[in-house]
Design an enzyme around this catalytic site. Structure first.
Site, PDB file in Angstrom:
ATOM      1  N   THR A  36       0.836  -1.339  -0.235  1.00 46.83           N
ATOM      2  CA  THR A  36       0.214  -0.151  -0.645  1.00 46.83           C
ATOM      3  C   THR A  36       1.185   0.978   0.189  1.00 46.83           C
ATOM      4  O   THR A  36       0.455   2.317   0.019  1.00 46.83           O
ATOM      5  CB  THR A  36      -0.642  -0.300   1.275  1.00 46.83           C
ATOM      6  N   TYR A 146      -7.572  -6.131  11.559  1.00 44.78           N
ATOM      7  CA  TYR A 146      -6.629  -4.662  12.141  1.00 44.78           C
ATOM      8  C   TYR A 146      -7.127  -4.636  13.117  1.00 44.78           C
ATOM      9  O   TYR A 146      -5.651  -4.279  13.532  1.00 44.78           O
ATOM     10  CB  TYR A 146      -7.205  -3.725  10.657  1.00 44.78           C
TER      11      TYR A 146
END
Ligand code: UDP
Length: 313
Positions: A36, A146
């Protein structure tokens, strides 16, 4: 001069950290697997002889030659759509990656700061959130990959501190914005700003009554520096306590860009927290830190980075 490793150094926060350390005259090793992260974020730093880019996944064994004084562990997909698309990588970098960097810190005798998150508080039942609140996290929901990885990372970090006496720091980062956020990372600010600049509908999820508290990146980085050089091992919230509804936030972005875009409403993602606001009493008292940049000037400073990339300049 110190020798500093920044994992996730080509990401949004990581690249701002690299810049700050170089600005203070330190040598910076920027590690990123570019899943990312983006080389464009560190392009301007590349010519600096004190800056080194290492293309590596931190979940694999990390070999760094020479001494290290500081490790900043900022590698992770960090937006809800990223961790929906990369659930296993998100779990791995928070758990295995954190284990690897803690092992490296122990081997090098380095101080290490771990990026944790307000997501540790889940959909909070206590408001605002202070560090002694243990949270309301759904471990098996889509955000669990997460949230739980970061909660594991905190537990692992405290274990390395208590068992191996590693000099550890844990920051719980609340919503942060600024230049270099990925246009398509799906978070509220990049989504709203690029939609408004393109004249597209601005997509508010749910009825927009959920709240967030947005911190400008320079304020955040200053808070991280103060925490790094403090003596605090337990987690510290860093964020801006000014709370705003997402609907109002969308309207502020539309107003700033002078766009004719309209707000449209879309389904609220699963487990989207209804409220979020940091209690920053601890950071104020311990670090003498509080944010200085208000939303109007922070959005203003962010705009040109988006205009350039959306092609509106
Ligand atoms: N959001 C939205 N429209 C978008 C992107 C996000 O309304 O196009 C909402 C999202 O549902 C959440 C808030 O904005 O309530 C902040 O979302 P973000 O993804 O930035 O981060 P979060 O705080 O949820 O981790």
């Amino acid at each position: 001069m110190k020798r500093i490793l920044v994992t996730g150094g080509a990401g949004f926060l990581g690249s701002h950290l690299c810049e700050r350390f170089l600005g203070e005259g330190h040598e910076v090793l920027c590690m990123d697997n570019l899943v990312t992260g983006d080389l464009a974020n560190i392009e301007a730093l590349m010519p600096n002889p004190l800056f080194h880019f290492i293309h590596q996944d931190v979940t694999e064994f990390i070999h760094v030659a020479g001494e290290l004084d500081v490790i900043m562990h900022f590698a992770s997909p960090a937006s809800p759509i990223d961790y929906l698309e990369l659930p296993i990588q998100t779990l791995k970098v928070g758990s295995l990656g954190t284990h690897k960097v803690l092992g490296l810190a122990k081997a090098k005798g380095a101080r290490i700061l771990i990026a944790s998150t307000s997501e540790c508080y889940g959909d909070p039942l206590v408001h605002p959130q202070s560090e002694d609140y243990w949270g309301n996290v759904n471990p098996v929901g889509p955000r669990g990959v997460y949230d739980e990885a970061k909660r594991f990372a905190e537990a692992m970090t405290m274990a390395y501190h208590r068992y191996h006496q590693v000099e550890t720091r844990i920051v719980r980062i609340f919503n942060t914005y600024g230049p270099r956020m990925r246009l398509n990372d799906g978070r509220a600010l990049p989504a709203f700003m690029s939609q408004a600049l393109r004249g597209e509908d601005v997509t508010v999820f749910g009825d927009g009554s959920q709240t967030r508290s947005f911190c400008y990146v320079d304020d955040l980085v200053e808070g991280l520096m103060r925490l790094l050089w403090s003596n605090e091992n337990l987690p510290v919230n860093i964020g801006n306590p000014t709370e705003i509804t997402i609907k109002e936030f969308a309207e502020r972005v539309i107003e700033l860009t002078g766009s004719k875009s309209k707000v449209v409403y879309r389904d609220l993602p699963v487990d989207d927290p209804k409220v979020r606001q940091p209690d920053i009493t601890k950071a104020r008292e311990l670090l003498g830190w509080e944010p200085k940049v208000d939303l109007a000037s922070g959005l203003e400073r962010t705009l040109s980075s988006f205009q350039e990339r959306v092609g509106a300049l």
